[in-house]
Design an enzyme around this catalytic site. Structure first.
Site, PDB file in Angstrom:
ATOM      1  N   LYS A 173      -7.124  -5.028  -2.877  1.00  0.00           N
ATOM      2  CA  LYS A 173      -7.927  -5.386  -1.707  1.00  0.00           C
ATOM      3  C   LYS A 173      -8.712  -4.169  -1.249  1.00  0.00           C
ATOM      4  O   LYS A 173      -8.434  -3.048  -1.679  1.00  0.00           O
ATOM      5  CB  LYS A 173      -7.009  -5.871  -0.573  1.00  0.00           C
ATOM      6  CG  LYS A 173      -6.070  -4.774  -0.108  1.00  0.00           C
ATOM      7  CD  LYS A 173      -5.097  -5.263   0.913  1.00  0.00           C
ATOM      8  CE  LYS A 173      -4.224  -4.130   1.412  1.00  0.00           C
ATOM      9  NZ  LYS A 173      -4.963  -2.998   1.980  1.00  0.00           N
TER      10      LYS A 173
ATOM     11  N   CYS B 200      -2.054  -2.209   7.682  1.00  0.00           N
ATOM     12  CA  CYS B 200      -2.038  -3.211   6.618  1.00  0.00           C
ATOM     13  C   CYS B 200      -0.762  -4.043   6.576  1.00  0.00           C
ATOM     14  O   CYS B 200      -0.811  -5.220   6.198  1.00  0.00           O
ATOM     15  CB  CYS B 200      -2.319  -2.546   5.274  1.00  0.00           C
ATOM     16  SG  CYS B 200      -4.054  -2.018   5.160  1.00  0.00           S
TER      17      CYS B 200
ATOM     18  N   ASP C 125       0.797  -1.239   0.000  1.00  0.00           N
ATOM     19  CA  ASP C 125       0.000   0.000   0.000  1.00  0.00           C
ATOM     20  C   ASP C 125       0.827   1.285   0.000  1.00  0.00           C
ATOM     21  O   ASP C 125       0.515   2.226   0.750  1.00  0.00           O
ATOM     22  CB  ASP C 125      -0.954   0.005   1.203  1.00  0.00           C
ATOM     23  CG  ASP C 125      -1.973  -1.128   1.176  1.00  0.00           C
ATOM     24  OD1 ASP C 125      -1.823  -2.029   0.322  1.00  0.00           O
ATOM     25  OD2 ASP C 125      -2.892  -1.140   2.008  1.00  0.00           O
TER      26      ASP C 125
HETATM   27  C1  VGL Z   1      -4.607   1.229   5.594  1.00  0.00           C
HETATM   28  C2  VGL Z   1      -5.942   2.490   6.972  1.00  0.00           C
HETATM   29  C3  VGL Z   1      -7.034   2.254   6.161  1.00  0.00           C
HETATM   30  C4  VGL Z   1      -3.255   0.693   5.278  1.00  0.00           C
HETATM   31  C5  VGL Z   1      -5.687   0.979   4.775  1.00  0.00           C
HETATM   32  O1  VGL Z   1      -2.964   0.412   4.095  1.00  0.00           O
HETATM   33  O2  VGL Z   1      -2.462   0.526   6.223  1.00  0.00           O
HETATM   34  N1  VGL Z   1      -4.744   1.987   6.690  1.00  0.00           N
HETATM   35  N2  VGL Z   1      -6.888   1.504   5.065  1.00  0.00           N
END
Ligand code: VGL
Ligand code: ZN
Length: 189
Positions: free
Chosen positions: A104, A143, A18
């Site tokens: 995802k 994540c 991410d």
């Molecule tokens: C994430 C908060 C909300 C991440 C994803 O990738 O860590 N954090 N959605």
């Protein structure tokens, strides 16, 4: 400092979690110094490519009004909305064309923090003969943590690249490091 060029062995993969604009300074859910992971990961990516180690990049990829957004009763501001600028990988992240993207967070009924959560990734990695994962990215306490814990549960060896991850909060980062260590993940410092 881990020797990046000597780290990889056959059966390894690099997982970049991410590293998207919304998680970096200026984004919708900015992580302090989130963009500092980019030059570090670029070194790991280059070393992986040089050794024919496969590179995976997960992305948070939410529909408009996702259930994890505050407007829908969730914990987060809207972020990583499908096809928008905030959902793109950081522009300086040098992902090779061979990168396998793992998408995802698309489900309407639940969030998916882990790259393994209902993506089929574990089975795919096993089919590729991959046994050990080197993991970095954002966020360490959300994540990255979820991905590492699932990877351990699914029987993969895991090395967390400490320099290549940042938490949403410092306390969250501390807790995450403890949980990942307790789950048997190693640390590349
Ligand atoms: C994430 C908060 C909300 C991440 C994803 O990738 O860590 N954090 N959605
Ligand atoms: Zn999200």
């Amino acid at each position: 400092m881990t020797d990046v060029d000597g780290a990889f062995a056959p059966g390894d993969a690099l997982i970049v979690v991410d590293v998207q604009n919304d998680f970096c300074p200026g984004g919708a859910l900015p992580i302090e110094n989130g963009d500092a992971v980019v030059p570090v990961l670029n070194r790991w990516i280059a070393a992986a490519v040089a050794r024919n180690i496969p590179v995976y990049a997960s992305r948070d990829w939410h529909p408009v009004g996702h259930m994890s957004f505050q407007e829908s009763g969730g914990p987060w501001p809207p972020h990583c909305i499908q096809d928008r600028e905030g959902a793109r990988f950081h522009p300086d992240l040098k992902l090779p064309d061979s990168t396998v993207v793992v998408t995802k967070g698309v489900r309407f009924d639940q969030d998916q923090n882990s790259a393994f959560d209902q993506t089929g990734l574990a089975q795919h990695l096993r089919q590729q003969g991959i046994r050990r994962l080197w993991v970095g990215g954002l966020a360490e306490d959300v994540c990255v943590l979820a991905t590492v814990l699932d990877a351990r549960r699914d029987g993969f060896e895991v090395m967390v690249i400490q320099d290549a991850t940042r938490p949403v909060t410092p306390e969250g980062g501390e807790q995450a490091r403890r949980k990942m260590r307790e789950a048997g993940a190693g640390v590349a410092a």
